[in-house]
Design an enzyme around this catalytic site. Structure first.
Site, PDB file in Angstrom:
ATOM      1  N   GLN A 218       0.717  -1.195   0.305  1.00  0.00           N
ATOM      2  CA  GLN A 218       0.307  -0.062  -0.346  1.00  0.00           C
ATOM      3  C   GLN A 218       0.751   1.546  -0.106  1.00  0.00           C
ATOM      4  O   GLN A 218       0.475   2.584   0.545  1.00  0.00           O
ATOM      5  CB  GLN A 218      -1.019   0.031   1.337  1.00  0.00           C
ATOM      6  CG  GLN A 218      -1.944  -1.396   1.212  1.00  0.00           C
ATOM      7  CD  GLN A 218      -2.809  -1.171   2.330  1.00  0.00           C
ATOM      8  OE1 GLN A 218      -2.294  -0.229   3.494  1.00  0.00           O
ATOM      9  NE2 GLN A 218      -3.491  -2.344   2.893  1.00  0.00           N
TER      10      GLN A 218
ATOM     11  N   HIS B 185      -1.240   0.011   5.734  1.00  0.00           N
ATOM     12  CA  HIS B 185      -1.584   1.019   6.673  1.00  0.00           C
ATOM     13  C   HIS B 185      -0.429   2.256   7.360  1.00  0.00           C
ATOM     14  O   HIS B 185      -0.090   2.406   7.838  1.00  0.00           O
ATOM     15  CB  HIS B 185      -1.807   0.547   7.579  1.00  0.00           C
ATOM     16  CG  HIS B 185      -2.627  -0.606   8.217  1.00  0.00           C
ATOM     17  ND1 HIS B 185      -3.486  -1.152   9.110  1.00  0.00           N
ATOM     18  CD2 HIS B 185      -3.060  -1.490   6.523  1.00  0.00           C
ATOM     19  CE1 HIS B 185      -4.179  -2.263   8.672  1.00  0.00           C
ATOM     20  NE2 HIS B 185      -4.789  -2.372   7.581  1.00  0.00           N
TER      21      HIS B 185
ATOM     22  N   TYR C  61      -8.906   7.063  20.844  1.00  0.00           N
ATOM     23  CA  TYR C  61      -9.901   6.449  19.881  1.00  0.00           C
ATOM     24  C   TYR C  61      -9.628   5.482  19.626  1.00  0.00           C
ATOM     25  O   TYR C  61     -10.964   4.707  19.330  1.00  0.00           O
ATOM     26  CB  TYR C  61     -10.676   7.331  18.437  1.00  0.00           C
ATOM     27  CG  TYR C  61      -9.830   8.618  18.573  1.00  0.00           C
ATOM     28  CD1 TYR C  61     -11.941   9.042  18.295  1.00  0.00           C
ATOM     29  CD2 TYR C  61      -9.002   9.657  19.046  1.00  0.00           C
ATOM     30  CE1 TYR C  61     -12.469  10.583  18.559  1.00  0.00           C
ATOM     31  CE2 TYR C  61      -9.734  11.448  18.794  1.00  0.00           C
ATOM     32  CZ  TYR C  61     -11.117  11.422  18.846  1.00  0.00           C
ATOM     33  OH  TYR C  61     -11.570  12.762  18.755  1.00  0.00           O
TER      34      TYR C  61
ATOM     35  N   GLU D 234     -14.580   3.867  10.504  1.00  0.00           N
ATOM     36  CA  GLU D 234     -14.826   5.223  11.639  1.00  0.00           C
ATOM     37  C   GLU D 234     -14.566   6.130  10.961  1.00  0.00           C
ATOM     38  O   GLU D 234     -14.425   7.010  10.291  1.00  0.00           O
ATOM     39  CB  GLU D 234     -14.445   4.774  12.582  1.00  0.00           C
ATOM     40  CG  GLU D 234     -14.459   3.570  13.670  1.00  0.00           C
ATOM     41  CD  GLU D 234     -13.028   3.677  15.177  1.00  0.00           C
ATOM     42  OE1 GLU D 234     -13.673   2.477  15.767  1.00  0.00           O
ATOM     43  OE2 GLU D 234     -12.727   4.590  15.153  1.00  0.00           O
TER      44      GLU D 234
ATOM     45  N   TYR E  27      -9.955  -9.800  10.473  1.00  0.00           N
ATOM     46  CA  TYR E  27     -10.388 -10.223   9.663  1.00  0.00           C
ATOM     47  C   TYR E  27     -10.347 -12.551   9.715  1.00  0.00           C
ATOM     48  O   TYR E  27     -11.613 -12.668   8.559  1.00  0.00           O
ATOM     49  CB  TYR E  27      -9.313 -10.452   8.415  1.00  0.00           C
ATOM     50  CG  TYR E  27      -8.902  -9.278   8.491  1.00  0.00           C
ATOM     51  CD1 TYR E  27      -9.565  -8.292   7.362  1.00  0.00           C
ATOM     52  CD2 TYR E  27      -7.925  -8.269   8.385  1.00  0.00           C
ATOM     53  CE1 TYR E  27      -9.780  -7.074   7.063  1.00  0.00           C
ATOM     54  CE2 TYR E  27      -7.645  -6.927   8.254  1.00  0.00           C
ATOM     55  CZ  TYR E  27      -8.118  -6.427   7.871  1.00  0.00           C
ATOM     56  OH  TYR E  27      -8.612  -4.748   6.981  1.00  0.00           O
TER      57      TYR E  27
END
Length: 385
Positions: free
Chosen positions: A101, A164, A268, A258, A279
């Site tokens: 990513q 991520h 959070y 979220e 997963y």
């Protein structure tokens, strides 16, 4: 050349909620319409292809003169002209970690771009044997080259792996810059996310030169002074509303994407609590959706939308004023949330057949530019009403 794609006239219907399938987890929301808000009446829209042939485009920013900057994840930034023509790659960018990513990610321009020509971007930066989310700035010359390029933030510590990274960057008129980071795929073992001495899974706030604003919540404490909030998983969307308040959207695991309004010093909850599950089907943390020490999300999705970029609508279409537009990578759509007093009143899914939508840009004429994340990605122009 701009090519007409489709005109979609959708009848005005309202469902109990947006059809989305059964949830992965059986958690009860903390308050009404924290999830599965009522479906909004369908909006008639017209869609056209503005530009195509981009390789996995990630971020788009309007320059204010009909032109746009667009990033391609393999490490290229390009200029798109008002007629849809795409430039050669802009010289002057640093090397990127183009794996998984990672790569060249978001792009944004200074609120005073017409005067200072300053561009901001985020990228996966190769560091030793690993990589880190980084934010940089440079000056885009009239010759089409970037100069005075410098990092203003580098995530610490750098780690191996290609997951991520986040990340979005928002330069503000007061001279500060918002940057979002991901947990780098740590999952349940993500102790770095709850550690205020690291910048994993955090909202970061710095000055435009990379220094620390004096009013940041952790200044003078034992944490990293650049941190604004913590306990986030993978924030790939961020936007500022009409009042100048930051909002973020982040990927959950299976369920639990979220929408948050990050407050100074707030936690959070990731990876201690989540409205999703892992997963493979196991619990996240102790299997709780919330706990007293953590701030609730304003809204969450289960199943996920896999959010990309987002922006508040301030164009000419009256029914959308103040609404939040969010790109969805999976199942793919443009998600519209009707907002009022910091709460979600309703949801609509548009462009459900357009593929993975990576970023959103609202234009002054009321139209909306969206990026499709594909090996031959497009810039689509959507006009509501």
């Amino acid at each position: 050349m701009i090519r007409f794609l489709s005109a979609i006239l959708i009848p005005t219907l309202a469902w109990a909620e947006v059809p989305q399938g059964p949830p992965n987890a059986d958690f009860t929301p903390a308050f009404a319409e924290q999830t599965r808000a009522p479906a909004l009446p369908r909006t008639p829209v017209t869609t056209e292809v503005f530009a195509d042939g981009l390789e996995n485009p990630w971020g788009i920013a309007a320059l204010g003169n009909g032109q746009f900057l667009v990033t391609e994840r393999p490490g290229r930034m390009r200029l798109i002209n008002a007629d849809g023509r795409i430039s050669a790659p802009i010289p002057g960018l640093p090397d990127v970690f183009d794996s998984g990513q990672g790569g060249l990610l978001d792009v944004a321009v200074s609120p005073f771009f017409a005067r200072d020509r300053t561009v901001f971007w985020t990228y996966a930066k190769p560091v030793g044997n690993g990589a880190a989310t980084a934010a940089a700035r440079g000056v885009l010359g009239t010759d089409g080259r970037l100069s005075d390029v410098r990092d203003i933030f580098v995530q610490e510590p750098a780690v191996r792996g290609g997951r991520h990274f986040g990340s979005r960057v928002i330069p503000m008129a007061d001279g500060t810059v918002w940057i979002t980071t991901g947990d780098r795929g740590a999952g349940d073992s993500g102790t770095l996310v709850q550690d205020i001495t690291t910048t994993h899974g955090k909202v970061i706030r710095v000055n435009a030169d990379g220094t620390v604003p004096a009013d940041n919540p952790f200044v003078g404490q034992d944490g990293d002074d650049r941190i604004w909030s913590l306990g986030h998983r993978n924030m790939q969307g961020a936007a500022v509303d009409a009042d100048g308040t930051l909002w973020t959207v982040e990927h959950g695991p299976r369920g639990g994407d979220e929408l948050n309004q990050p407050r100074a010093g707030r936690n959070y909850g990731w990876p201690v609590v989540s409205y999703g599950i892992n997963y493979q089907g196991s619990d996240v943390g102790a299997g709780a959706a919330r706990a007293p020490d953590f701030t609730e999300p304003v809204y969450y999705w289960d199943p996920v939308i896999a959010p990309g970029g987002m922006m508040f609508y301030d164009g000419d279409h009256a029914d959308w004023q103040g609404d939040l537009l969010i790109g969805s990578l999976n199942p793919g759509a443009l998600v519209r949330l009707k907002m009022q007093d910091g709460r979600v009143l309703g949801e609509e899914r548009l462009l459900t057949d357009a593929g993975r939508i990576r970023d959103v840009e609202v234009l002054t004429d009321g139209s909306v530019m969206v990026l499709t994340d594909a090996s031959r990605g497009k810039v689509l122009r959507l006009t509501p009403g």
